[in-house]
Design a protein around this motif. Structure first.
Motif, PDB file in Angstrom:
ATOM      1  N   ARG A  60       0.669  -1.552   0.157  1.00 42.75           N
ATOM      2  CA  ARG A  60      -0.227   0.216  -0.119  1.00 42.75           C
ATOM      3  C   ARG A  60       0.666   1.426  -0.169  1.00 42.75           C
ATOM      4  O   ARG A  60       0.836   2.448  -0.429  1.00 42.75           O
ATOM      5  CB  ARG A  60      -0.334  -0.035   1.421  1.00 42.75           C
ATOM      6  CG  ARG A  60      -2.645  -0.506   1.021  1.00 42.75           C
ATOM      7  CD  ARG A  60      -2.595  -0.420   2.318  1.00 42.75           C
ATOM      8  NE  ARG A  60      -2.659  -0.911   3.760  1.00 42.75           N
ATOM      9  CZ  ARG A  60      -2.510   0.024   4.351  1.00 42.75           C
ATOM     10  NH1 ARG A  60      -3.426   1.507   4.122  1.00 42.75           N
ATOM     11  NH2 ARG A  60      -2.825   0.026   5.815  1.00 42.75           N
ATOM     12  N   ALA A  61       1.787   1.161   0.721  1.00 47.25           N
ATOM     13  CA  ALA A  61       3.041   2.468   0.964  1.00 47.25           C
ATOM     14  C   ALA A  61       3.856   2.263  -0.254  1.00 47.25           C
ATOM     15  O   ALA A  61       3.200   4.345  -0.359  1.00 47.25           O
ATOM     16  CB  ALA A  61       3.931   2.397   1.823  1.00 47.25           C
ATOM     17  N   LEU A  62       3.837   2.139  -1.397  1.00 50.26           N
ATOM     18  CA  LEU A  62       4.643   1.798  -2.094  1.00 50.26           C
ATOM     19  C   LEU A  62       4.338   2.060  -3.316  1.00 50.26           C
ATOM     20  O   LEU A  62       4.757   2.079  -4.269  1.00 50.26           O
ATOM     21  CB  LEU A  62       5.937   0.865  -2.093  1.00 50.26           C
ATOM     22  CG  LEU A  62       7.298   0.604  -0.803  1.00 50.26           C
ATOM     23  CD1 LEU A  62       8.428  -0.518  -1.356  1.00 50.26           C
ATOM     24  CD2 LEU A  62       7.119   2.191  -0.706  1.00 50.26           C
ATOM     25  N   GLU A  63       3.035   2.146  -3.223  1.00 46.08           N
ATOM     26  CA  GLU A  63       2.642   1.022  -5.123  1.00 46.08           C
ATOM     27  C   GLU A  63       0.691   1.616  -4.248  1.00 46.08           C
ATOM     28  O   GLU A  63       0.674   1.910  -5.748  1.00 46.08           O
ATOM     29  CB  GLU A  63       2.542  -0.452  -5.427  1.00 46.08           C
ATOM     30  CG  GLU A  63       4.059  -0.298  -5.507  1.00 46.08           C
ATOM     31  CD  GLU A  63       4.241  -1.480  -5.904  1.00 46.08           C
ATOM     32  OE1 GLU A  63       5.280  -2.145  -6.964  1.00 46.08           O
ATOM     33  OE2 GLU A  63       3.038  -3.158  -5.589  1.00 46.08           O
ATOM     34  N   GLY A  64       0.333   2.753  -3.684  1.00 46.71           N
ATOM     35  CA  GLY A  64      -0.985   2.486  -3.515  1.00 46.71           C
ATOM     36  C   GLY A  64      -0.717   3.922  -3.868  1.00 46.71           C
ATOM     37  O   GLY A  64      -0.092   4.914  -3.897  1.00 46.71           O
ATOM     38  N   PRO A  65      -2.473   4.532  -3.348  1.00 48.26           N
ATOM     39  CA  PRO A  65      -2.811   5.987  -3.465  1.00 48.26           C
ATOM     40  C   PRO A  65      -1.253   6.575  -2.215  1.00 48.26           C
ATOM     41  O   PRO A  65      -1.395   6.489  -1.330  1.00 48.26           O
ATOM     42  CB  PRO A  65      -3.828   6.298  -3.333  1.00 48.26           C
ATOM     43  CG  PRO A  65      -4.615   4.937  -2.930  1.00 48.26           C
ATOM     44  CD  PRO A  65      -3.140   3.800  -3.264  1.00 48.26           C
TER      45      PRO A  65
END
Ligand code: 6PG
Length: 240
Positions: A198-203
């Motif tokens: 989530r942190a590296l590839e999410g919004p």
């Protein structure tokens, strides 16, 4: 899509610990070569302990370093849940760090507001090295999803009540995380895979993934913590 982070995916937790210790040691030697001191802010929790133990065993002379904490639980300094106690056992004692070089976060003080103000005054204007962990919910330090502290821009240290026991804590805020010249984010284990993904590839939503405040840093992950990453757009150096 958040800005690309640098990340290193390593084989296992021991490799992450070794790599982190070597990177911190390199920053210490670089400061020594430049004839200056350096400030190192330590992460709490359990992940960084092995890195601190390796740094202590590395033989690097840490006498030019001042040590600070990114967060601390509201427990006595000798409590099993104290981040200070963990660092003392893993690093300060074995490396014989002088007590005056250790700036403990006084989260055991009766008045956490006063303690936050006092620690804020003790912090350097910027950090040389910042170490951070990541929670399964993508928190870092004691900046938890949905907490107003995540978006705090005026104060550099605040009291919080978080979902991770012990709940009452002190934590540094985003401006402190952003002030570091070198930030190392350590995450190992499958339990962190969702948060890392989530942190590296999410919004880009630090209020829901506070570790995104550290996206300018270098993420040191083991294979389990990295297993849900797609890899697109990330500058990575896979060091098995
Ligand atoms: C704390 C830590 C916290 C920690 C993460 C990961 O005081 O709890 O500062 O931010 O880094 O919760 O914890 P683990 O390393 O134990 O998984």
């Amino acid at each position: 899509m958040p800005p690309p982070a640098y990340l290193e995916v390593l084989a296992d937790a021991a490799s992450v610990a070794e790599r982190a210790a070597r990177m911190v040691a390199a920053e210490v030697e670089s400061a020594r070569a430049a004839g200056r001191r350096l400030s190192i802010m330590l992460a709490g929790g359990t992940t960084p302990r092995a890195a601190y133990e390796r740094l202590a065993r590395s033989g690097v002379d840490l006498s030019i370093a001042d040590f600070y904490f990114g967060d601390e639980r509201a427990v006595p300094a000798d409590h099993a849940e104290s981040n200070y106690r963990m660092a003392k056992e893993a690093l300060f004692e074995p490396a014989r760090v002088a007590p005056e070089r250790v700036h403990r976060m006084p989260a055991d003080a009766p008045d956490l507001e006063l303690a936050a103000r006092a620690y804020e005054a003790e912090l350097p204007a910027s950090l040389d090295v910042l170490l951070l962990g990541v929670g399964a919910d993508a928190h870092t330090a004691s900046l938890f999803p949905g907490s107003p502290a995540v978006l705090e821009r005026g104060r550099r240290v605040v009291p919080v009540v978080g979902p991770k026991p012990p709940p009452r804590r002190l934590t540094v805020t985003g401006p402190v995380l952003e002030s570091a010249k070198v930030t190392l984010v350590l995450a190992t284990g499958a339990g962190k895979a969702d948060a890392i993904s989530r942190a590296l590839e999410g919004p880009l939503e630090p209020s829901t993934a506070p570790i995104q405040l550290a996206l300018g840093g270098r993420f040191l992950l083991d294979l389990d913590a990295a297993k849900k990453l797609g890899g697109a757009g990330l500058r990575t150096t896979n060091r098995e």
